[in-house]
Design a protein around this motif. Structure first.
Motif, mmCIF file in Angstrom:
data_model
loop_
_atom_site.group_PDB
_atom_site.id
_atom_site.type_symbol
_atom_site.label_atom_id
_atom_site.label_comp_id
_atom_site.label_asym_id
_atom_site.label_seq_id
_atom_site.Cartn_x
_atom_site.Cartn_y
_atom_site.Cartn_z
ATOM 1 N N ARG A 120 37.754 -18.384 -2.501
ATOM 2 C CA ARG A 120 38.813 -17.490 -2.953
ATOM 3 C C ARG A 120 39.249 -17.850 -4.370
ATOM 4 N N SER A 121 39.865 -16.880 -5.012
ATOM 5 C CA SER A 121 40.325 -17.113 -6.389
ATOM 6 C C SER A 121 41.588 -17.966 -6.429
ATOM 7 N N ILE A 122 42.343 -18.019 -5.320
ATOM 8 C CA ILE A 122 43.499 -18.904 -5.215
ATOM 9 C C ILE A 122 43.158 -19.997 -4.200
ATOM 10 N N GLN A 123 43.274 -21.246 -4.607
ATOM 11 C CA GLN A 123 42.872 -22.366 -3.755
ATOM 12 C C GLN A 123 43.921 -23.471 -3.804
ATOM 13 N N VAL A 124 43.836 -24.329 -2.788
ATOM 14 C CA VAL A 124 44.563 -25.594 -2.777
ATOM 15 C C VAL A 124 43.528 -26.694 -2.968
ATOM 16 N N VAL A 125 43.682 -27.485 -4.024
ATOM 17 C CA VAL A 125 42.677 -28.498 -4.360
ATOM 18 C C VAL A 125 43.315 -29.879 -4.361
ATOM 19 N N LEU A 126 42.499 -30.847 -4.029
ATOM 20 C CA LEU A 126 42.892 -32.258 -4.056
ATOM 21 C C LEU A 126 42.191 -32.918 -5.237
ATOM 22 N N GLU A 184 51.087 -24.185 -8.982
ATOM 23 C CA GLU A 184 52.189 -25.004 -8.468
ATOM 24 C C GLU A 184 51.664 -26.374 -8.087
ATOM 25 N N THR A 185 52.552 -27.362 -8.165
ATOM 26 C CA THR A 185 52.221 -28.726 -7.754
ATOM 27 C C THR A 185 52.748 -28.945 -6.342
ATOM 28 N N LEU A 186 51.835 -29.118 -5.408
ATOM 29 C CA LEU A 186 52.227 -29.358 -4.012
ATOM 30 C C LEU A 186 52.468 -30.831 -3.741
ATOM 31 N N LEU A 187 51.810 -31.686 -4.489
ATOM 32 C CA LEU A 187 51.966 -33.135 -4.319
ATOM 33 C C LEU A 187 51.710 -33.801 -5.660
ATOM 34 N N SER A 188 52.721 -34.444 -6.228
ATOM 35 C CA SER A 188 52.571 -35.108 -7.526
ATOM 36 C C SER A 188 51.611 -36.287 -7.411
ATOM 37 N N PRO A 189 51.003 -36.703 -8.528
ATOM 38 C CA PRO A 189 50.080 -37.851 -8.478
ATOM 39 C C PRO A 189 50.770 -39.079 -7.901
ATOM 40 N N THR A 190 50.211 -39.592 -6.813
ATOM 41 C CA THR A 190 50.784 -40.732 -6.099
ATOM 42 C C THR A 190 49.684 -41.733 -5.792
ATOM 43 N N GLU A 191 49.995 -43.005 -5.944
ATOM 44 C CA GLU A 191 48.983 -44.046 -5.815
ATOM 45 C C GLU A 191 48.560 -44.250 -4.362
ATOM 46 N N LEU A 192 47.260 -44.456 -4.176
ATOM 47 C CA LEU A 192 46.730 -44.864 -2.873
ATOM 48 C C LEU A 192 47.015 -46.346 -2.681
ATOM 49 N N TYR A 211 47.298 -29.502 -5.699
ATOM 50 C CA TYR A 211 47.780 -28.400 -6.522
ATOM 51 C C TYR A 211 47.358 -27.066 -5.915
ATOM 52 N N LEU A 212 48.173 -26.049 -6.172
ATOM 53 C CA LEU A 212 47.799 -24.666 -5.913
ATOM 54 C C LEU A 212 47.285 -24.101 -7.233
#
Length: 507
Positions: free
Chosen positions: A172-178, A128-136, A259-260
């Protein structure tokens, strides 16, 4: 003026080689050299010869590289005045909806089509997408910027993370990554960290991969840009999670996304490879025949292709031969070691030709797998023939070694105890000359030239005797130590030098 100069220098730092060459050529400067040389030359040009014309050229090149740039406008606008960035939504209603998102600027509604697309990674499956690509977004002209983003996990997502199995302790096998990448809408973007990056999740700094030291002189350390695992610092509930990204503002534009994901190991990818990407032996033979097919336009005819059974990665015998479909060579590398190395340090480069080797283009060579089963461990190389068959190379190497041994000249061994072995008659034994009984003993020894035996069993050799003295003496002549017992004995024979010859016993 100072702000415009700083902004122009930041733009120059973001230029590609072609942009740097165009800028230097337009100002009459040399455009040859490496990128770091071109960057240094362009920065010195901006500092020493700053002019409106130069500023115009820099701006045009930067806008051609980043058509939707906002850095120049940000340097001129008053602080606190929000700008509708093109990477977000530019509609007037979009800025009035949503909650705080980045740097206190109101969260815009995401555009229907994402402008920035991140490259898919083999070891990560996006759930899943928790936060779409957004500009800094840089809020001022400071070099270090802080940008914040917030997101929440649904109860289902929190349960997925909480109930996931552990790949290893703490992972863990399920992660939240930046993920961080360049803000570029052309093509897919690889992960790329900005300078001086740091990530803080809920007031706790998380680990960001560091630099790999280089063993080559003059080469800067390389930083592996991979997704940042922020799972251990998250609130696994409906509580809002806040992520702060500290980054260096040096002219380039970056975007972040959350992303998840499901994380795979090298063993998981190897199972997928064996299941989905194995090239049959018949197809491999057809490929070999195509490469060795006679070309009438070519002056050189290829009758065979040699392939090593040693993996170029670890210098060991291949276990599972693997190669890239887009590579022209038939040489394989070991699939297990290749996946393990990319799990630790992702490069995805073919170890044979250094070309890109993405996971989706890897295939297992069915023919070479059969050959490895049929050959012994001492076979390190084979040769493919024009009809698709093969033969081991070790037999030929053995024949070459035997041929070298057979061509080595054999020199005869000279035994000085054998008569005429060195071209001379052996010297007479002192025992045969000193015997007082047997009147013909001396004459027989002198005439026959037979070998004389010393008391210890060795032959007595006259080292001063040569062919000239033999011819003069007729090859016979016996030296006598006791002249009183034999009056008929000839006088002691002398060599070419004026001294009596000594007898040496060889054992």
């Amino acid at each position: 003026m100072a702000a415009e100069l700083v902004e122009a220098m930041n733009m120059v730092k973001s230029f590609r080689v072609s942009d740097l060459q165009t800028l230097l050529a337009s100002m009459g400067r040399s455009k040859s050299g490496l990128k770091q040389d071109l960057v240094g030359r362009a920065l010195r040009l901006v500092q020493t010869e700053y002019s409106p014309e130069l500023l115009k050229n820099v701006r045009q090149l930067y806008e051609s590289r980043f058509p939707k740039t906002t850095g120049w406008l940000a340097a001129r606008r008053p602080e606190g005045v929000p700008v509708a960035y093109s990477s977000l939504s530019s509609s007037p209603t979009a800025t009035s909806q949503g909650a705080d998102y980045l740097n206190g600027i109101s969260k815009p509604i995401p555009t229907p089509a994402a402008e920035v697309k991140l490259v898919p990674l083999p070891f990560y499956q996006t759930l899943e997408t928790l936060l779409s690509p957004t500009e800094l977004i840089a809020q001022n002209n400071e070099k270090l910027q802080d940008s914040q983003c917030i997101f929440e996990l649904t109860p289902n997502q929190a349960d997925q993370i909480r109930n996931a199995s552990e790949l290893r302790p703490g992972m863990r096998s399920i992660q939240v990554v930046l993920r961080i990448c360049y803000t570029d809408s052309i093509g897919v973007q690889e992960d790329q960290y900005p300078p001086n990056v740091a990530v803080k999740v809920n007031q706790s700094y998380c680990h960001v991969p560091g630099y790999y030291p280089s063993n080559k002189p003059g080469v800067e350390p390389r930083r592996p840009c991979r997704p940042v695992n922020i799972t251990p610092w998250l609130h696994l509930s409906t509580v809002t999670n806040r992520v702060t990204v500290t980054w260096g503002n040096f002219g380039k534009r970056y975007s972040v996304a959350v992303y998840l994901v499901r994380v795979f190991t090298a063993a998981d990818l190897f199972s997928q490879l064996k299941l989905c990407s194995v090239e049959s032996a018949e197809r491999c033979r057809e490929r070999i025949q195509d490469k060795l097919r006679f070309d009438p336009e070519s002056e050189i005819a290829t009758t065979g292709l040699r392939v090593s059974l040693i993996c170029p990665l670890v210098k060991m015998r291949l276990g599972v031969p693997c190669r890239v479909l887009t590579c022209a060579h038939l040489q394989c590398f070991d699939a297990v070691f290749f996946l393990q190395m990319n799990e630790k340090k992702p490069t995805w480069t073919c170890p044979v030709c250094d070309k890109p080797a993405p996971f989706e283009l890897l295939t297992i060579d069915g023919l070479l797998s059969e050959i490895l089963k049929q050959t012994s461990e001492d076979i390190e190389e084979i040769e493919y023939l024009t009809d698709g068959s093969w033969r081991p190379i070790s037999d030929e190497k053995e024949r070459d070694r035997e041929r070298e041994r057979s061509n080595t000249p054999e020199y005869p061994v000279v035994d000085i105890c054998i008569p005429e072995a060195n071209g001379h008659s052996p010297a007479h034994s002192s025992t045969s000359l000193t015997g007082k009984s047997g009147s013909g003993s001396v004459g027989v020894a002198g005439v026959t030239g037979g070998p004389a035996v010393a008391p210890g069993g060795g032959a007595v050799v006259d080292l001063t005797l040569d062919s000239s003295s033999e011819e003069e003496g007729g090859g016979a002549g016996g030296d006598s130590e006791d002249t009183e017992d034999s009056a008929d004995s000839p006088a002691p024979k002398r060599g070419r030098y004026n001294y009596d010859k000594d007898l040496v016993t060889a054992y």
